[in-house]
Motif scaffolding. Sequence first.
Motif, short mmCIF file in Angstrom:
data_model
loop_
_atom_site.label_atom_id
_atom_site.label_comp_id
_atom_site.label_asym_id
_atom_site.label_seq_id
_atom_site.Cartn_x
_atom_site.Cartn_y
_atom_site.Cartn_z
N ALA A 1 0.82 -1.27 0.04
CA ALA A 1 -0.09 -0.06 -0.11
C ALA A 1 0.99 1.20 0.07
O ALA A 1 1.89 1.15 0.47
CB ALA A 1 -0.89 -0.21 1.21
N PHE A 2 0.24 2.40 -0.77
CA PHE A 2 0.94 3.58 -0.84
C PHE A 2 1.08 4.22 0.60
O PHE A 2 0.13 4.07 1.44
CB PHE A 2 0.22 4.49 -1.76
CG PHE A 2 0.59 5.80 -1.67
CD1 PHE A 2 0.00 6.95 -1.00
CD2 PHE A 2 1.85 6.38 -2.22
CE1 PHE A 2 0.35 8.38 -0.86
CE2 PHE A 2 2.26 7.72 -2.35
CZ PHE A 2 1.41 8.62 -1.49
N VAL A 3 2.21 4.86 0.87
CA VAL A 3 2.47 5.53 2.40
C VAL A 3 2.65 6.94 2.12
O VAL A 3 2.03 7.87 2.57
CB VAL A 3 3.74 4.87 2.92
CG1 VAL A 3 4.03 5.70 4.23
CG2 VAL A 3 3.34 3.67 3.49
N ALA A 4 3.69 7.34 1.23
CA ALA A 4 4.08 8.63 0.92
C ALA A 4 5.00 8.64 -0.39
O ALA A 4 5.61 7.83 -0.89
CB ALA A 4 4.87 9.42 2.01
N ALA A 5 4.72 10.05 -0.89
CA ALA A 5 5.74 10.31 -2.21
C ALA A 5 6.10 11.56 -2.24
O ALA A 5 5.42 12.62 -1.61
CB ALA A 5 4.72 10.01 -3.51
N SER B 1 9.44 19.55 -3.26
CA SER B 1 8.41 20.77 -2.97
C SER B 1 6.96 20.32 -3.20
O SER B 1 6.16 21.02 -2.38
CB SER B 1 8.46 21.83 -4.08
OG SER B 1 8.11 21.25 -5.30
N VAL B 2 6.74 19.10 -3.58
CA VAL B 2 5.31 18.54 -3.51
C VAL B 2 5.48 17.01 -2.65
O VAL B 2 6.26 16.35 -3.24
CB VAL B 2 4.76 18.54 -4.92
CG1 VAL B 2 3.46 17.92 -4.82
CG2 VAL B 2 4.99 19.90 -5.52
N THR B 3 4.47 16.97 -1.77
CA THR B 3 4.46 15.57 -1.27
C THR B 3 3.12 15.23 -1.33
O THR B 3 2.11 15.93 -1.14
CB THR B 3 5.16 15.81 0.25
OG1 THR B 3 4.26 16.69 1.01
CG2 THR B 3 6.41 16.10 0.30
N ASP B 4 2.78 13.73 -0.98
CA ASP B 4 1.58 13.22 -1.03
C ASP B 4 1.74 12.13 0.33
O ASP B 4 2.66 11.57 0.35
CB ASP B 4 1.34 12.64 -2.08
CG ASP B 4 -0.25 12.17 -2.13
OD1 ASP B 4 -0.71 11.44 -3.09
OD2 ASP B 4 -1.02 12.71 -1.22
N TYR B 5 0.56 12.13 0.98
CA TYR B 5 0.67 11.24 1.87
C TYR B 5 -0.78 10.45 1.94
O TYR B 5 -1.83 10.93 1.67
CB TYR B 5 0.78 11.73 3.34
CG TYR B 5 1.97 12.39 3.48
CD1 TYR B 5 2.29 13.69 3.33
CD2 TYR B 5 3.12 11.63 4.09
CE1 TYR B 5 3.38 14.27 3.61
CE2 TYR B 5 4.43 12.31 3.90
CZ TYR B 5 4.41 13.72 4.08
OH TYR B 5 5.68 14.30 4.21
N ALA B 6 -0.59 8.99 2.48
CA ALA B 6 -1.99 8.23 2.69
C ALA B 6 -2.58 8.70 3.85
O ALA B 6 -1.86 9.28 4.68
CB ALA B 6 -1.47 6.70 2.88
N PHE C 1 3.77 11.23 9.62
CA PHE C 1 4.94 10.68 8.78
C PHE C 1 5.32 12.05 7.83
O PHE C 1 4.38 12.84 7.44
CB PHE C 1 4.69 9.64 7.75
CG PHE C 1 4.46 8.21 8.58
CD1 PHE C 1 4.32 8.16 9.82
CD2 PHE C 1 4.39 7.12 7.76
CE1 PHE C 1 4.21 6.82 10.37
CE2 PHE C 1 4.31 5.81 8.45
CZ PHE C 1 4.06 5.76 9.80
N THR C 2 6.77 11.79 7.72
CA THR C 2 7.06 13.21 6.82
C THR C 2 8.23 12.57 5.82
O THR C 2 9.22 11.88 6.16
CB THR C 2 7.82 14.26 7.55
OG1 THR C 2 6.92 14.76 8.50
CG2 THR C 2 8.18 15.53 6.54
N ILE C 3 7.93 12.78 4.60
CA ILE C 3 8.87 12.23 3.48
C ILE C 3 9.72 13.35 3.10
O ILE C 3 9.31 14.70 2.93
CB ILE C 3 8.35 11.57 2.21
CG1 ILE C 3 9.23 11.03 1.31
CG2 ILE C 3 7.19 12.69 1.52
CD1 ILE C 3 8.41 10.08 0.16
N SER C 4 11.15 13.01 2.82
CA SER C 4 11.99 14.31 2.56
C SER C 4 12.92 13.68 1.43
O SER C 4 13.02 12.27 1.47
CB SER C 4 12.54 14.86 3.80
OG SER C 4 13.30 14.11 4.46
N ARG C 5 13.77 14.38 1.13
CA ARG C 5 15.11 14.08 0.11
C ARG C 5 16.06 14.83 0.17
O ARG C 5 15.87 16.16 0.36
CB ARG C 5 14.50 13.90 -0.99
CG ARG C 5 14.12 14.98 -1.99
CD ARG C 5 13.39 14.49 -3.33
NE ARG C 5 14.30 13.94 -4.13
CZ ARG C 5 13.75 13.21 -5.28
NH1 ARG C 5 12.58 13.00 -5.44
NH2 ARG C 5 14.52 12.64 -6.04
#
Length: 124
Positions: free
Chosen positions: A46-50, A56-61, A68-72
């Motif tokens: 299942a999708f969690v985050a992208a 600059s753009v993120t998406d979360y379940a 949760f926080t996605i970063s790069r």
Amino acid sequence: QVRVVESGGGSVQAGDSLRLSCKASGWTLSANPMGWFRQAPGKERAFVAAINWSGSVTDYADSVKGRFTISRDNAENTVYLQMNTLRPEDTAVYYCARAKTYRIGRLIDEYNYWGQGTQVTVSS
């Protein structure tokens, strides 16, 4: 050779935090959006985050939004997933994946390179 390697999983108590890392090699990380997915025992992946190429753009379940926080860090070829206030239902194998195109997405078919996964276990 394109490779994606996850790390940082472990066993924690409910309410604890973990930070997962996804190290990319074999291509320029900034060229692609990246995503995190998870698969619990007996369930589908299942999708969690992208996150888009620049961060600059993120998406979360919905189930992880606000926790949760996605970063790069493109200079380090690494994508992160900071997981706070973990719950037992977050227990799963977590996978990092590279998006096929420039757009971030929630579907497994939108990603073409996957890591082997890292186990996260949250006990109550």
